[in-house]
Structures are given as structure tokens and as C-alpha cells.
Design an enzyme around this catalytic site. Structure first.
Site, PDB file in Angstrom:
ATOM      1  N   THR A  33      30.661 -47.600 -46.563  1.00  0.00           N
ATOM      2  CA  THR A  33      30.682 -48.406 -45.341  1.00  0.00           C
ATOM      3  C   THR A  33      30.030 -49.756 -45.587  1.00  0.00           C
ATOM      4  O   THR A  33      29.869 -50.171 -46.737  1.00  0.00           O
ATOM      5  CB  THR A  33      30.029 -47.641 -44.168  1.00  0.00           C
ATOM      6  OG1 THR A  33      30.303 -48.321 -42.946  1.00  0.00           O
ATOM      7  CG2 THR A  33      28.518 -47.519 -44.334  1.00  0.00           C
ATOM      8  N   ASN A  34      29.669 -50.470 -44.541  1.00  0.00           N
ATOM      9  CA  ASN A  34      29.054 -51.801 -44.640  1.00  0.00           C
ATOM     10  C   ASN A  34      27.974 -51.938 -43.578  1.00  0.00           C
ATOM     11  O   ASN A  34      27.708 -51.002 -42.835  1.00  0.00           O
ATOM     12  CB  ASN A  34      30.143 -52.880 -44.479  1.00  0.00           C
ATOM     13  CG  ASN A  34      30.899 -52.692 -43.176  1.00  0.00           C
ATOM     14  OD1 ASN A  34      30.343 -52.820 -42.096  1.00  0.00           O
ATOM     15  ND2 ASN A  34      32.174 -52.336 -43.274  1.00  0.00           N
ATOM     16  N   HIS A  35      27.374 -53.125 -43.488  1.00  0.00           N
ATOM     17  CA  HIS A  35      26.201 -53.317 -42.615  1.00  0.00           C
ATOM     18  C   HIS A  35      26.521 -53.631 -41.157  1.00  0.00           C
ATOM     19  O   HIS A  35      25.619 -53.942 -40.396  1.00  0.00           O
ATOM     20  CB  HIS A  35      25.338 -54.455 -43.159  1.00  0.00           C
ATOM     21  CG  HIS A  35      24.525 -54.065 -44.357  1.00  0.00           C
ATOM     22  ND1 HIS A  35      23.556 -53.093 -44.305  1.00  0.00           N
ATOM     23  CD2 HIS A  35      24.559 -54.492 -45.632  1.00  0.00           C
ATOM     24  CE1 HIS A  35      23.018 -52.953 -45.494  1.00  0.00           C
ATOM     25  NE2 HIS A  35      23.615 -53.789 -46.330  1.00  0.00           N
TER      26      HIS A  35
END
Ligand code: CTP
Ligand code: CA
Length: 226
Positions: A33-35
Site C-alpha cells: 500500500t502507500n501513505h
């Protein structure tokens, strides 16, 4: 109270906003995933509702509580996000793609938890490209529909955003420098440049995501009046 709004510049309009970051599973317990927190997209959905629109918020794994008075569709992966956006876009007047979509996903999702082995000190993952949701939307977009994208960049902000507004056939792109702490990903504040298809640019100061969101909704409302 956003649930009471029915008047305003976007009254009678259907706005679809995507928010959050997609999760791409690797096995039953892990994902890539990402932030993205979902804050920017949630602020846009709230501002659109306050402007009187009927709002559908498609949220990918948000880290915060969704606003009230808004239809919420929850998704996890880019594939689920694509399906939800396609379904909602058909009768939408405006789409704002604030979600951070994983560009790649694991080529295979293991059915059982992947175990480490004593002799493997390194491990490689094969990833495959996810569909570009905005590109797919550009092939079904009608002339009276407004599509807004984001460009998250650490460098060459405007040049990269200009490429994206063209390649994704957008009416407007929100160029977002994500290299600085305190603005952008997961922060409460943001600083963006609104870039129009005709090359016009409006750069905001560093301000709350809700202020950035209401400026975006003002710009979209003005566009609709033309
Ligand atoms: N986007 C999308 N589908 C994807 C990836 C991104 O619709 N598979 C959308 C995002 O929601 C955003 C815009 O495209 O509105 C730009 O996303 P960004 O990640 O900045 O650009 P990419 O086209 O993915 O290019 P890159 O990450 O290589 O810079
Ligand atoms: Ca990307």
C-alpha cells in the site's frame, strides 16, 4: 451539518470522489500500500456536499472516519476501485480522483501465508501493472462530465502534472508536491497547484485540506456555470 445541504452551486449535481490508498494483497495476512490517509478526498467530499451536491465517496482503506450525509462505498484493491468508479461515473456530473492507486499488484496472491525459509536470505516479488482508472474513464467520458485528477510528485511537479492532464484527458489536475513533510500524504495541511487543460495555473498557500478542498469545489462550480 452536511446532511442538510440541498442548495448551493452544486445542487442537483452528482459528485463522485475517490479517497485513500488501495491495498494489494500478497497473501492472507500481507498487502502492498502507500501513505494515503484519505483526508484530502474526505475534505473534497465534504466541500462538495456543503455546495449542495449529491456525493458518493469511494474510499479505499481510509485511516479516518468518513463524513456524514454522504453515500460511502468501501473498496480495498485497485481492481475494486476501478469497478466502483465505473459504476458510479455513469450518472455522475463530476469525478474527483484523489485516491492513491497502487500502480502494481503482486502477480499472484498466495492462498496460504508465505513462509520464510532458512536458505532464502533474499526474496523477489513479481508485480503486474494495475489498470489506470482515469485512462479507462477518459474512454467513456461525455462532454458534459468534469474529471479531476491529482498528481503526486516528489520532483518536476508542474512538468509531470502537465503530462498527466493530457495523457488522462482531464479537465483539471491538482498538482501535489509530496516531498515536503507537513503537507500532502497523511498531513492535515496541503499546498497544491491547480492546473487547467488550457495551461492556466493557480498555486495555493500552505493551508488546511478543507480550505484546499473548498477552493477546488469553487473552481469546479465556476467551470460548470460556463
Ligand atoms: N490513477 C488512476 N489509476 C491508476 C493510478 C493513478 O486513476 N492506476 C489516478 C490517481 O488517482 C490520480 C492520477 O491518476 O488522480 C495521478 O496519479 P499518480 O500516481 O500521480 O500518476 P500515475 O499516472 O500513476 O503516474 P506515476 O505514479 O508513474 O507518476
Ligand atoms: Ca502512480
Amino acid at each position: 451539518d452536511v446532511s442538510a445541504a440541498a442548495t448551493g452551486p452544486l445542487a442537483g449535481k452528482k459528485v463522485v470522489v475517490t479517497a485513500g490508498g488501495t491495498r494489494e494483497p500478497l497473501d492472507p495476512v500481507r498487502y502492498l500500500t502507500n501513505h494515503s490517509s484519505g483526508k484530502m478526498g474526505f475534505a473534497i467530499a465534504t466541500a462538495a456536499r456543503q455546495a449542495g451536491a449529491e456525493v458518493t465517496l469511494i474510499a479505499a482503506n481510509p485511516q479516518i472516519t468518513p463524513p456524514e450525509g454522504i453515500q460511502l462505498v468501501k473498496v480495498e484493491t485497485a481492481a475494486e476501485l476501478l469497478a466502483a468508479v465505473k459504476a458510479q461515473f455513469k450518472n455522475a456530473d463530476i469525478l474527483v480522483m484523489a485516491a492513491a492507486v497502487a500502480d502494481y499488484r503482486p502477480a499472484e496472491v498466495a492462498k496460504k501465508k508465505i513462509k520464510k525459509t532458512a536458505d532464502n536470505q533474499t526474496m523477489s516479488l513479481e508485480l503486474v501493472r494495475n489498470p489506470d482508472i482515469l485512462k479507462e474513464i477518459s474512454t467513456i467520458k461525455q462532454a458534459n462530465q468534469i474529471v479531476v485528477g491529482f498528481a503526486a510528485e516528489t520532483n518536476d511537479l508542474i512538468a509531470n502534472a502537465e503530462k498527466k492532464i493530457k495523457s488522462k484527458n482531464l479537465d483539471l489536475i491538482v498538482a501535489n508536491d509530496v516531498s515536503q513533510a507537513g503537507i500532502g500524504f497523511n498531513a492535515d495541511d496541503n499546498q497544491v497547484t491547480f492546473l487547467f487543460a488550457d495551461g492556466r495555473q493557480i498555486k495555493t498557500t500552505i493551508e488546511s485540506k478543507s480550505k484546499v478542498a473548498s477552493q477546488l469545489i469553487d473552481i469546479i462550480s465556476n467551470k460548470l456555470q460556463k
